[in-house]
Write an enzyme that holds these catalytic residues in place. Structure first.
Site, short mmCIF file in Angstrom:
data_model
loop_
_atom_site.label_atom_id
_atom_site.label_comp_id
_atom_site.label_asym_id
_atom_site.label_seq_id
_atom_site.Cartn_x
_atom_site.Cartn_y
_atom_site.Cartn_z
N VAL A 24 0.81 -1.23 0.00
CA VAL A 24 0.00 0.00 0.00
C VAL A 24 0.84 1.27 0.00
CG1 VAL A 24 -2.02 -1.05 1.11
CG2 VAL A 24 -0.26 0.04 2.53
N TYR B 240 3.34 4.83 15.66
CA TYR B 240 2.03 4.25 15.34
C TYR B 240 0.92 5.25 15.65
CZ TYR B 240 -1.89 0.90 15.50
OH TYR B 240 -3.08 0.24 15.29
N VAL C 110 -8.01 -5.92 19.47
CA VAL C 110 -8.62 -6.98 18.67
C VAL C 110 -7.72 -8.21 18.67
CG1 VAL C 110 -9.76 -7.48 16.47
CG2 VAL C 110 -9.40 -5.09 17.15
N THR D 198 -5.80 -10.36 17.12
CA THR D 198 -5.14 -10.62 15.83
C THR D 198 -3.65 -10.81 16.09
OG1 THR D 198 -4.55 -8.32 15.35
CG2 THR D 198 -6.75 -9.03 14.65
N1 NAD Z 1 -5.27 -5.61 16.55
C1 NAD Z 1 -5.63 -4.52 17.22
O1 NAD Z 1 -5.82 -4.54 18.44
C2 NAD Z 1 -5.85 -3.23 16.49
C3 NAD Z 1 -6.38 -2.15 17.20
C4 NAD Z 1 -6.62 -0.96 16.55
C5 NAD Z 1 -6.36 -0.85 15.21
N2 NAD Z 1 -5.81 -1.90 14.52
C6 NAD Z 1 -5.58 -1.72 13.08
O2 NAD Z 1 -6.31 -2.69 12.37
C7 NAD Z 1 -5.69 -2.93 11.11
C8 NAD Z 1 -5.55 -4.42 10.88
O3 NAD Z 1 -4.61 -4.95 11.80
P1 NAD Z 1 -4.73 -6.40 12.44
O4 NAD Z 1 -5.06 -6.23 13.84
O5 NAD Z 1 -5.60 -7.27 11.60
O6 NAD Z 1 -3.19 -6.86 12.37
P2 NAD Z 1 -2.41 -7.83 11.38
O7 NAD Z 1 -0.98 -7.52 11.63
O8 NAD Z 1 -2.87 -9.21 11.54
O9 NAD Z 1 -2.85 -7.34 9.92
C9 NAD Z 1 -2.25 -6.30 9.24
C10 NAD Z 1 -2.12 -6.71 7.77
O10 NAD Z 1 -1.56 -5.61 7.04
C11 NAD Z 1 -0.61 -6.16 6.14
N3 NAD Z 1 0.39 -5.15 5.73
C12 NAD Z 1 1.40 -4.65 6.47
N4 NAD Z 1 2.14 -3.80 5.72
C13 NAD Z 1 1.55 -3.75 4.50
C14 NAD Z 1 1.84 -3.05 3.30
N5 NAD Z 1 2.88 -2.22 3.20
N6 NAD Z 1 1.01 -3.23 2.23
C15 NAD Z 1 -0.03 -4.08 2.32
N7 NAD Z 1 -0.34 -4.79 3.42
C16 NAD Z 1 0.45 -4.62 4.49
C17 NAD Z 1 0.03 -7.29 6.91
O11 NAD Z 1 0.72 -8.19 6.04
C18 NAD Z 1 -1.17 -7.91 7.58
O12 NAD Z 1 -1.78 -8.90 6.79
C19 NAD Z 1 -4.36 -2.17 11.15
O13 NAD Z 1 -4.48 -0.95 10.46
C20 NAD Z 1 -4.15 -1.92 12.63
O14 NAD Z 1 -3.33 -0.80 12.87
C21 NAD Z 1 -5.56 -3.08 15.13
#
Ligand code: NAD
Length: 247
Positions: free
Chosen positions: A64, A155, A188, A190
């Site tokens: 991305v 972050y 979440v 994950t």
């Molecule tokens: N898990 C939590 O508690 C939480 C809380 C708040 C927000 N978020 C946000 O939710 C979203 C999803 O995260 P998640 O929890 O599923 O974690 P995750 O790490 O499992 O998923 C993130 C995904 O983004 C992909 N990614 C990373 N860099 C990339 C790039 N340059 N291009 C394309 N894809 C890329 C990764 O390969 C991965 O599949 C993120 O934006 C994260 O910041 C997560």
């Protein structure tokens, strides 16, 4: 008559869809009738997730943070599914580092993926969504964009930026028939939470009034709602999916 929750008119791009929340967003949207182009840097996992979702899903490798790659991804969505009506900017990175610990590489990585990624995505997808007659963009922000978070300086900076970009884009794109909303997950279940070493013990759970972490499905339901016609009058909103953590 269109049933509540029906997404059969939706064609979406979901970034970061090879695992975690993105994979669940794609699964639920497909289950509700949408066609979904899943993208991620994790190719093998992404192919596997898309294959399990059937004909209305496809995967393309995609970083991305690369603006040129976005042009190709949007073109592929239109070629494969005939139009694009939704973009879910979900891909994200998270590295634990306080302000003094944050080196240039860590800073640049967060801005490239979490901030520039959604910027390029919205810029490239907006004309396509407009061509389709309108639609919705959902940006996955974070609880870290609601308060001064400790230990995650870059972050937090990138997610605050995304929060601001979401509001600015909502105002700008509304006249073009495009709604732009932000989802703010708390914690979440994950791989991200595990990888950055956020404890999920009793002390953490005590901070969440509903007493548990979110599942990816909890957040996916909010995404599916925001891209659906049920949310036709919602734009620029900040939807917390946090079990009351920031109430
Ligand atoms: N898990 C939590 O508690 C939480 C809380 C708040 C927000 N978020 C946000 O939710 C979203 C999803 O995260 P998640 O929890 O599923 O974690 P995750 O790490 O499992 O998923 C993130 C995904 O983004 C992909 N990614 C990373 N860099 C990339 C790039 N340059 N291009 C394309 N894809 C890329 C990764 O390969 C991965 O599949 C993120 O934006 C994260 O910041 C997560």
């Amino acid at each position: 008559m269109i049933e509540v929750g029906d997404l059969s008119a939706t064609v979406a791009i979901v970034t970061g869809a090879a695992r975690g929340q993105g994979a669940e967003f794609a699964r639920l949207m497909c289950e509700r009738g949408a066609a979904v182009l899943l993208t991620d840097v994790l190719e093998e996992e992404g192919e596997e997730v898309a294959a399990a979702l059937g004909e209305r899903a496809a995967f393309v490798p995609h970083d991305v943070s690369d603006p040129a790659a976005w042009t190709a991804v949007v073109a592929q969505a239109e070629e494969r599914f005939g139009k694009l009506t939704a973009l879910v900017n979900n891909a994200g990175v998270n590295r634990r580092a306080t302000l003094p610990e944050t080196d240039e590489e860590t800073w640049a990585l967060h801005l490239a993926v979490n901030q520039s990624g959604p910027f390029y995505g919205m810029r490239e997808a907006a004309p396509a969504i407009e061509r389709a007659g309108g639609g919705a963009i959902v940006n996955i922000c974070s609880g870290s964009a609601l308060y001064g978070s400790h230990n995650f300086f870059a972050y937090s900076a990138s997610k605050w930026a995304l929060r601001g970009m979401t509001r600015a884009a909502a105002v700008e794109l509304a006249p073009r028939g495009i709604r732009v909303n932000g989802i703010f997950p708390g914690l979440v279940e994950t791989p991200m939470v595990e990888e950055v070493g956020i404890p999920t013990d009793a002390t953490t759970l005590a901070r969440i009034p509903l007493g548990r972490l979110a599942t990816p499905l909890d957040v996916a339901r909010a995404v599916a709602f925001l891209v659906s016609p049920e949310a036709d009058y919602l734009t620029g909103i900040e939807l917390l999916v946090d079990g009351g953590m920031f109430a």
